[in-house]
Design a protein around this motif. Sequence first.
Motif, PDB file in Angstrom:
ATOM      1  N   GLU A 188       9.711   4.674   2.785  1.00  0.00           N
ATOM      2  CA  GLU A 188       8.144   5.145   2.576  1.00  0.00           C
ATOM      3  C   GLU A 188       7.308   4.524   1.887  1.00  0.00           C
ATOM      4  N   LEU A 189       8.229   5.340   0.549  1.00  0.00           N
ATOM      5  CA  LEU A 189       7.495   5.247  -1.136  1.00  0.00           C
ATOM      6  C   LEU A 189       6.841   4.074  -1.233  1.00  0.00           C
ATOM      7  N   VAL A 190       7.374   2.712  -1.551  1.00  0.00           N
ATOM      8  CA  VAL A 190       7.358   1.489  -1.624  1.00  0.00           C
ATOM      9  C   VAL A 190       6.154   0.789  -1.078  1.00  0.00           C
ATOM     10  N   PHE A 191       5.459   1.230   0.537  1.00  0.00           N
ATOM     11  CA  PHE A 191       4.027   0.821   0.834  1.00  0.00           C
ATOM     12  C   PHE A 191       3.217   2.223   0.813  1.00  0.00           C
ATOM     13  N   ARG A 192       2.888   3.551   0.305  1.00  0.00           N
ATOM     14  CA  ARG A 192       2.212   3.541  -1.223  1.00  0.00           C
ATOM     15  C   ARG A 192       2.134   3.543  -1.513  1.00  0.00           C
ATOM     16  N   GLN A 193       0.241   3.604  -1.803  1.00  0.00           N
ATOM     17  CA  GLN A 193      -0.762   2.486  -2.721  1.00  0.00           C
ATOM     18  C   GLN A 193      -1.040   3.575  -3.054  1.00  0.00           C
ATOM     19  N   GLN A 194      -1.535   4.806  -3.202  1.00  0.00           N
ATOM     20  CA  GLN A 194      -1.993   6.421  -3.751  1.00  0.00           C
ATOM     21  C   GLN A 194      -2.259   7.820  -4.674  1.00  0.00           C
ATOM     22  N   TYR A 195      -2.042   7.916  -4.932  1.00  0.00           N
ATOM     23  CA  TYR A 195      -2.033   9.936  -5.183  1.00  0.00           C
ATOM     24  C   TYR A 195      -3.039  10.551  -4.712  1.00  0.00           C
ATOM     25  N   THR A 196      -2.664  11.127  -3.666  1.00  0.00           N
ATOM     26  CA  THR A 196      -3.565  12.621  -3.353  1.00  0.00           C
ATOM     27  C   THR A 196      -3.392  13.305  -2.991  1.00  0.00           C
ATOM     28  N   ASP A 197      -4.143  14.375  -3.820  1.00  0.00           N
ATOM     29  CA  ASP A 197      -4.241  15.404  -4.049  1.00  0.00           C
ATOM     30  C   ASP A 197      -5.616  16.386  -3.688  1.00  0.00           C
ATOM     31  N   THR A 198      -5.711  17.764  -3.458  1.00  0.00           N
ATOM     32  CA  THR A 198      -6.633  18.037  -2.875  1.00  0.00           C
ATOM     33  C   THR A 198      -8.392  18.036  -3.390  1.00  0.00           C
ATOM     34  N   ASN A 199      -8.406  17.475  -4.491  1.00  0.00           N
ATOM     35  CA  ASN A 199      -9.728  17.356  -4.780  1.00  0.00           C
ATOM     36  C   ASN A 199      -9.264  15.514  -5.438  1.00  0.00           C
ATOM     37  N   THR A 200      -8.836  14.861  -5.687  1.00  0.00           N
ATOM     38  CA  THR A 200      -7.915  13.750  -6.244  1.00  0.00           C
ATOM     39  C   THR A 200      -7.392  12.462  -5.179  1.00  0.00           C
ATOM     40  N   ARG A 201      -7.665  11.603  -5.442  1.00  0.00           N
ATOM     41  CA  ARG A 201      -7.300  10.578  -4.569  1.00  0.00           C
ATOM     42  C   ARG A 201      -7.358   8.988  -5.913  1.00  0.00           C
ATOM     43  N   HIS A 202      -5.919   8.682  -6.699  1.00  0.00           N
ATOM     44  CA  HIS A 202      -5.955   7.656  -7.148  1.00  0.00           C
ATOM     45  C   HIS A 202      -5.140   6.283  -6.042  1.00  0.00           C
ATOM     46  N   GLN A 203      -5.740   5.140  -6.737  1.00  0.00           N
ATOM     47  CA  GLN A 203      -5.016   4.325  -6.135  1.00  0.00           C
ATOM     48  C   GLN A 203      -4.440   2.645  -7.126  1.00  0.00           C
ATOM     49  N   TYR A 204      -3.683   2.324  -7.068  1.00  0.00           N
ATOM     50  CA  TYR A 204      -2.796   1.147  -7.681  1.00  0.00           C
ATOM     51  C   TYR A 204      -2.410   0.472  -6.679  1.00  0.00           C
ATOM     52  N   ARG A 205      -2.047  -0.499  -7.799  1.00  0.00           N
ATOM     53  CA  ARG A 205      -1.585  -1.927  -5.875  1.00  0.00           C
ATOM     54  C   ARG A 205      -0.373  -2.211  -6.634  1.00  0.00           C
ATOM     55  N   VAL A 206       0.473  -2.639  -4.848  1.00  0.00           N
ATOM     56  CA  VAL A 206       1.846  -2.513  -5.318  1.00  0.00           C
ATOM     57  C   VAL A 206       2.620  -3.592  -4.764  1.00  0.00           C
ATOM     58  N   ILE A 207       3.580  -4.414  -4.742  1.00  0.00           N
ATOM     59  CA  ILE A 207       3.813  -5.320  -4.994  1.00  0.00           C
ATOM     60  C   ILE A 207       5.467  -4.691  -4.627  1.00  0.00           C
ATOM     61  N   ARG A 208       6.069  -5.643  -3.175  1.00  0.00           N
ATOM     62  CA  ARG A 208       7.057  -5.598  -2.599  1.00  0.00           C
ATOM     63  C   ARG A 208       8.417  -7.068  -2.990  1.00  0.00           C
ATOM     64  N   GLN A 209       8.598  -7.116  -4.747  1.00  0.00           N
ATOM     65  CA  GLN A 209       8.817  -8.987  -4.112  1.00  0.00           C
ATOM     66  C   GLN A 209       9.653  -9.185  -3.598  1.00  0.00           C
ATOM     67  N   TRP A 210      10.184  -8.913  -2.600  1.00  0.00           N
ATOM     68  CA  TRP A 210      10.963  -9.300  -1.176  1.00  0.00           C
ATOM     69  C   TRP A 210       9.628  -9.818  -0.610  1.00  0.00           C
ATOM     70  N   GLU A 211       8.908  -9.973  -0.582  1.00  0.00           N
ATOM     71  CA  GLU A 211       7.995 -10.333   0.284  1.00  0.00           C
ATOM     72  C   GLU A 211       6.971 -11.067  -0.166  1.00  0.00           C
ATOM     73  N   GLU A 212       6.928 -11.808  -1.576  1.00  0.00           N
ATOM     74  CA  GLU A 212       6.387 -12.133  -2.010  1.00  0.00           C
ATOM     75  C   GLU A 212       6.992 -13.854  -1.894  1.00  0.00           C
ATOM     76  N   ASP A 213       6.113 -14.859  -1.781  1.00  0.00           N
ATOM     77  CA  ASP A 213       5.713 -16.485  -1.572  1.00  0.00           C
ATOM     78  C   ASP A 213       6.304 -16.755  -3.041  1.00  0.00           C
ATOM     79  N   PRO A 214       7.970 -17.466  -3.078  1.00  0.00           N
ATOM     80  CA  PRO A 214       8.342 -17.786  -4.224  1.00  0.00           C
ATOM     81  C   PRO A 214       7.660 -18.862  -4.346  1.00  0.00           C
ATOM     82  N   ALA A 215       6.883 -19.882  -4.146  1.00  0.00           N
ATOM     83  CA  ALA A 215       6.422 -21.186  -4.855  1.00  0.00           C
ATOM     84  C   ALA A 215       5.937 -20.727  -6.304  1.00  0.00           C
ATOM     85  N   PRO A 216       4.852 -19.580  -5.814  1.00  0.00           N
ATOM     86  CA  PRO A 216       4.360 -19.546  -7.407  1.00  0.00           C
ATOM     87  C   PRO A 216       4.753 -19.170  -9.071  1.00  0.00           C
TER      88      PRO A 216
END
Length: 287
Positions: free
Chosen positions: A106-134
């Motif tokens: 489940e950790l590879v699907f987490r895209q933010q840090y959440t605490d009592t008064n804080t929420r910080h988001q970032y982008r996640v790429i799971r390489q095995w789901e990426e389109d190989p063409a580009p």
Amino acid sequence: MTLLEYDNTCKYLAENYPDEFAKWLLSSETSDILVIKTELTLEPIRADSVTFLQVANQILHLEFQTLAQSTPPLDFRMLDYYTRLKRQYGCEIVQVVIFLQATTSELVFRQQYTDTNTRHQYRVIRQWEEDPAPLLANPALLPLATLARSDSPRTLLEQVAAGVATIEETTERQNILACAGVLAGLRFKKDLIQQLLREEIMQESVIYQDILQKGEQRGLQQGLQQGEVALILRLLRLRFGDMNPELQEQIRGLSIPQLEELAEALLDFSSQTDLVSYLAAIDSSAI
């Protein structure tokens, strides 16, 4: 291969082909990209898997992860990096975590840090789901294509090998081939990699040898740091009994010089309160 060698490979690619990574992740066509040193001024950070690219008026922070779990936790680390970068450079920060090895954690699907008064988001790429063409269309990204989505992984590896063969410059071809061989080890058996990517050519690559050497050096440093942590935790338990898990995590996050200083300072501690104050002083000095 060790985990450090996979990290070193990705770091090499991102820092030697920053334009291509910016084009892939930011859709940016600019070639005026600066690779920022990974040592932030506040304190040392994990430089083995982290790359910072300054693209126009923003910074692209790349974090390559082979395993889902890490210490400190990845989501908190992303917040930590963000605040440091923001304080030092004051511009827009784009953070991308690229998980290399397929997992259902489940950790590879987490895209933010959440605490009592804080929420910080970032982008996640799971390489095995990426389109190989580009990735296949870009020589610099061919090594990452070995880990991309495919119904026929062998065919994908053959496509990577064919793409590498089209690179005209010999040194670059050898280096990209070496990187592809390293990353392919996360997915393919060694004999297939040797068959399609030709190990003797990979080993001729200077970067292949450099990746192995850096992996050994960083592995040694990590071993020294872990040994210092184990000794200090043992001494503290002998003196003060069971310790708060949060204190243990703080100690594990210290650099080798900080651990050496703590080893001397703890001789004067009379209780865990002294340890708490000491660690708090380290944190405050980093602000």
